[in-house]
Motif scaffolding. Structure first.
Motif, short mmCIF file in Angstrom:
data_model
loop_
_atom_site.label_atom_id
_atom_site.label_comp_id
_atom_site.label_asym_id
_atom_site.label_seq_id
_atom_site.Cartn_x
_atom_site.Cartn_y
_atom_site.Cartn_z
N TYR A 1 0.84 -1.21 0.00
CA TYR A 1 0.00 0.00 0.00
C TYR A 1 0.87 1.26 0.00
CZ TYR A 1 -3.05 3.61 2.00
OH TYR A 1 -3.71 4.77 2.24
N ALA A 2 1.89 1.26 0.87
CA ALA A 2 2.78 2.42 0.93
C ALA A 2 3.53 2.59 -0.39
CB ALA A 2 3.77 2.28 2.08
N ARG A 3 3.99 1.47 -0.94
CA ARG A 3 4.80 1.53 -2.15
C ARG A 3 3.96 1.96 -3.37
NH1 ARG A 3 6.56 -4.06 -4.69
NH2 ARG A 3 4.45 -3.82 -5.49
N ASP A 4 2.83 1.29 -3.54
CA ASP A 4 2.07 1.49 -4.78
C ASP A 4 1.00 2.56 -4.69
OD1 ASP A 4 3.64 -0.48 -5.69
OD2 ASP A 4 2.09 -2.03 -5.78
N THR A 5 0.65 2.95 -3.48
CA THR A 5 -0.41 3.96 -3.38
C THR A 5 0.15 5.27 -2.83
OG1 THR A 5 -1.97 2.19 -3.00
CG2 THR A 5 -2.72 4.40 -2.53
N VAL A 6 0.62 5.26 -1.59
CA VAL A 6 0.99 6.54 -0.97
C VAL A 6 2.20 7.18 -1.66
CG1 VAL A 6 1.60 7.70 1.17
CG2 VAL A 6 0.07 5.75 1.22
N ILE A 7 3.31 6.42 -1.72
CA ILE A 7 4.53 7.01 -2.30
C ILE A 7 4.36 7.19 -3.80
CG2 ILE A 7 7.02 6.78 -2.55
CD1 ILE A 7 7.10 5.25 0.00
N ALA A 8 3.72 6.22 -4.45
CA ALA A 8 3.53 6.33 -5.90
C ALA A 8 2.72 7.58 -6.23
CB ALA A 8 2.84 5.08 -6.44
N ARG A 9 1.70 7.86 -5.40
CA ARG A 9 0.87 9.03 -5.68
C ARG A 9 1.67 10.31 -5.47
NH1 ARG A 9 -4.72 7.56 -3.48
NH2 ARG A 9 -3.90 8.35 -1.53
N ALA A 10 2.47 10.32 -4.40
CA ALA A 10 3.30 11.50 -4.12
C ALA A 10 4.27 11.74 -5.28
CB ALA A 10 4.07 11.32 -2.82
N LEU A 11 4.86 10.64 -5.76
CA LEU A 11 5.81 10.76 -6.88
C LEU A 11 5.11 11.29 -8.12
CD1 LEU A 11 8.04 7.59 -6.63
CD2 LEU A 11 8.82 9.94 -6.81
N GLN A 12 3.91 10.77 -8.36
CA GLN A 12 3.16 11.19 -9.54
C GLN A 12 2.85 12.68 -9.47
OE1 GLN A 12 -0.51 9.11 -10.00
NE2 GLN A 12 -0.95 10.19 -11.92
N SER A 13 2.43 13.13 -8.29
CA SER A 13 2.12 14.55 -8.12
C SER A 13 3.35 15.41 -8.35
CB SER A 13 1.58 14.82 -6.72
OG SER A 13 0.40 14.13 -6.51
#
Lengths: 297, 480
Positions: free
Chosen positions: B299-311
């Protein structure tokens, strides 16, 4: 009924010690830093507010700087135009003297020479600099805006353009701060050259019929108008400056409300937490001691 | 039937043995008072099978005579339902603990509550454009702009790299956790084997069960499991609906690069040697993960951090596009036009163009040619900060970034809250478990005295019977 075991007591003691210590640490951190928000999760809304306010404040601080520089530019313009106004008034006096029939040829020539000097002075005004920049050349700030084309100073040319230099004096507000020289100096030069030449030619008729009127037009209509504009821009800058200060003061207040901790409250809480921590340590010491084993002999 | 003369001695002996056994169990409990996963045990004493003797009156032709005590069973104090609840909470606790750790790291990498953060650099960058408009002719203001722009781009690159590293660390952690799972399932299968044999021999493998229960607790923290214990004592465990432990066999998991994941991160699969040996290797089946530390990591890898990176990437891309668009329309001090200010495609590779850093006169502050004093294009670029360039033209870059900071803060807050909640629930259930199966030293001390007294009394019985037998055996000299 819950059966209480030794392990349970110890576990409970440890976990309450842990949470008390954590809270103690948090209040301690607040008191030590004086800040309520140390990371976004402490208060996400507050963190965003403080982030936006801080960057807005940077913008305001830059605007204040821009405004000060703009004011300097306007002041330089104002000084130059005031000087020009003095020059024109003096030329008018000279023209009035020259128009009277009582003067000798020598005396009229002396008047013409003074006008010629004043023409030089006006040229100096036209090439006023603020810092290393010419203020009357439009965007062409690095070339001398006006120059005489011949040593007799009978003709001149404008090297500038009609560029309007704008400055961001407040977030989202731009103000044109320059007055391009072609709005006033051509008339001034032309009339000064005219007065000088008429004096040299002893043409009293032209002086009294045309030149005096022209001088009046340049002075009252053109120059006073421009001075008025510069003055009103200065007033606008003063108002904006007051506004910027008020906004920054407000930012500082909001920022301190959002970010800073209420010291007395934090210290009271810290003390309360310390007592709680000590109390749980004290009970812990007793819990661990009390055992039936101690009493069996 | 007539009772044996020596029956009383046997009775006393049984009493001695039983009380001693109870004393041993008490000692075992005391010894394990601090052993993790140990469950208190107790001797289940019952009266032994009575002896039928000939009655003393015709109305009562026979009597049931007690034969003393026997230990029927060594009982383990454990409640399967509490275990089930505890393990369910452990899964959620594991999930929130691991995602909280990751989000905490992510939040720690933000430095946005000072002017040193990315937001600070960004606003300095915009300011520099309005400062440039104050003196477009000056090299000093061009230099300040170029340097602050470089600071901004480096900061963006670093931020992006840090977050990517965090993702990769989590990916590696996934592989380690899978190893843990395999290790646990292997050990559980081995314990299953031992337990089945002891249960088959009609005995109670209490301590082995404790060990196995502890392993199941650990496993539950890592991944979502369900389990059932068979009549033979073996526990069957499944992960995401598929069997991971059956009797003495365990089925291993493995990690494999996920072809659908853009970053090529790992996914957890069921290991299958047969499929892997084929040429080309056949696809493995993915493990369905819905909670536990594994889920938290993913969840942290694919959702939280991935979303932050995308933003962050989006912010970088917009910055590049908008500044370049505006910059290309302006003119430099040397009348160059159509130049790009930034190079790159997003936050990961954004940098100030070498054309700009190579010749600062190329910075297009003017809107028209040959206008050294014109800073209007610089002001236009300065104004980009107020344009609604993000989120389908509903937010400025700054709002957008502030939103990202808030999102991370809220994620952490949520993960922290959930973690605290689960900790509380877990510890309540753990306390309940302790309350049922934990060792109370006071209780054991009391039992110690109880069984000791019983043992002493039984010993006294032996002496008494001994005296009685003495009387009978030496009867010949009675009355002499």
């Amino acid at each position: 009924m819950v059966r209480v075991t030794d392990r349970l007591l110890v576990d409970k003691l440890l976990s309450s010690l842990q949470s008390n210590t954590q809270r103690f640490d948090r209040f301690q951190e607040q008191v030590a830093t004086g800040r309520r928000i140390l990371r976004p999760s402490d208060d996400p809304t507050g963190a965003v507010t403080s982030l936006l306010i801080r960057s807005n404040d940077t913008d305001l601080a830059q605007s204040q700087l821009n405004l000060d520089l703009a004011e300097g530019w306007l002041n330089a313009t104002d000084v130059a135009l005031q000087d020009l106004s003095t020059i024109i008034q003096r030329v008018r006096e000279l023209a009035v003297q020259g128009a009277s029939e009582t003067l000798s040829a020598n005396e009229t020539d002396a008047l013409a020479n003074e006008v010629d000097h004043l023409l030089d002075h006006a040229m100096q005004m036209a090439n006023t600099r603020y810092g290393d920049r010419f203020i009357f050349g439009g965007f062409n700030t690095r070339t001398t805006p006006f120059e005489f084309l011949d040593s007799a100073k009978t003709d001149w040319q404008y090297n500038g353009d009609n560029g309007e230099i704008q400055r961001a004096v407040a977030p989202g507000i731009k103000l044109t701060i320059n007055t391009t020289g072609d709005r006033v100096f051509p008339q001034v030069f032309d009339v000064l050259i005219g007065v000088r030449d008429d004096l040299r030619a002893h043409n009293q008729e032209a002086l009294s019929l045309d030149r005096l009127g022209e001088l009046e037009t340049v002075h009252d209509d053109v120059l006073d108008g421009l001075l008025g504009q510069v003055g009103s821009k200065g007033t606008r800058l003063d108002l904006t400056r007051a506004q910027l200060s008020a906004l920054r003061l407000n930012n500082a207040n909001v920022l301190s409300q959002v970010e800073e901790v209420d010291m007395s409250e934090a210290i009271i809480r810290l003390n309360a937490q310390q007592s709680a921590l000590q109390a749980s340590l004290a009970t812990g010491a007793r819990i661990v001691q009390a055992s039936l084993i101690e009493f069996l002999r | 039937m007539i009772r044996s003369t020596f029956a009383s001695l046997t009775l006393a002996n049984r009493a001695l043995v039983s009380q001693q056994l109870a004393l041993d169990i008490t000692a075992h409990n005391i010894a394990n008072a601090n052993t993790d996963g140990f469950t208190r045990q107790a001797a289940e004493m019952i009266a032994s099978i009575p002896f039928t003797i000939v009655g003393t009156t015709p109305a009562r032709p026979q009597h049931q005579l007690g034969t003393g005590v026997q230990v029927a069973n060594i009982k383990r104090f454990r409640d399967g339902f509490v275990d089930l609840q505890f393990r369910k909470e452990q899964q959620l606790l594991g999930q929130w603990e691991s995602s909280h750790t990751a989000i905490e790291r992510l939040e720690g990498s933000l430095n946005e509550l000072s002017t040193e953060g990315l937001a600070g650099s960004l606003s300095r960058f915009w300011n520099d454009w309005s400062a440039l408009a104050n003196s477009p002719e000056s090299q000093a203001s061009r230099k300040a702009l170029a340097e602050n722009a470089l600071t901004l781009t480096t900061q963006m690159n670093n931020r992006h790299r840090t977050w990517e590293t965090m993702q990769r660390d989590l990916d590696r952690q996934l592989a380690l956790r899978v190893q843990d799972i395999n290790n646990l399932t292997t050990r559980i299968a081995r314990l299953n084997d031992q337990i089945v044999r002891i249960v088959g021999a009609v005995d109670q493998p209490n301590d082995l069960r404790d060990q196995r229960d502890t392993l199941i607790d650990d496993l539950a923290k890592i991944v979502n499991i369900s389990y059932i214990e068979g009549a033979n004592g073996a526990v069957t465990i499944s992960i995401g609906g598929r069997t991971a432990v059956f009797s003495d066999q365990s089925f291993a998991l493995t990690v494999q690069a996920d072809p659908t994941n853009p970053d090529g991160f790992n996914q957890v699969m069921w290991h299958d040697a047969f499929r892997l040996e084929q040429t080309p290797p056949l696809d493995l089946d993915p493990v369905s993960i819905s909670s536990g530390q594994l889920f938290g990591d993913i969840y942290a890898r694919d959702t939280v951090i991935a979303r932050a990176l995308q933003s962050l990437q989006e912010l970088g891309a917009t910055l590049i596009t908008r500044v370049n668009e505006a910059h290309a329309l302006g003119f430099g001090l040397n009348n160059e036009t159509g130049l790009l200010f930034f190079e790159g495609t997003g936050a990961d590779d954004i940098t100030v163009s070498e054309i700009i850093t190579g010749d600062l006169d190329n910075i297009a502050a003017a809107s028209s040619q040959s206008s050294p004093g014109d800073g209007s294009n610089a002001l236009l670029i300065h104004d980009i900060q107020r344009e609604l360039t993000m989120n389908n033209a509903s937010a400025t870059m700054e709002d957008f970034f502030a939103g990202l900071v808030a999102e991370i803060g809220i994620s952490r807050q949520q993960a922290h809250g959930m973690q605290q909640n689960e900790r509380l629930l877990s510890s309540q259930l753990s306390q309940l478990r302790q309350s049922i199966g934990g060792v109370s030293l006071d209780e054991e001390a009391t039992n110690l005295i109880r069984f000791q007294h019983a043992y002493n009394a039984a010993a006294r019985l032996v002496t008494t019977f001994d005296e009685m037998l003495d009387r009978i055996i030496n009867m010949g000299i009675v009355g002499r």
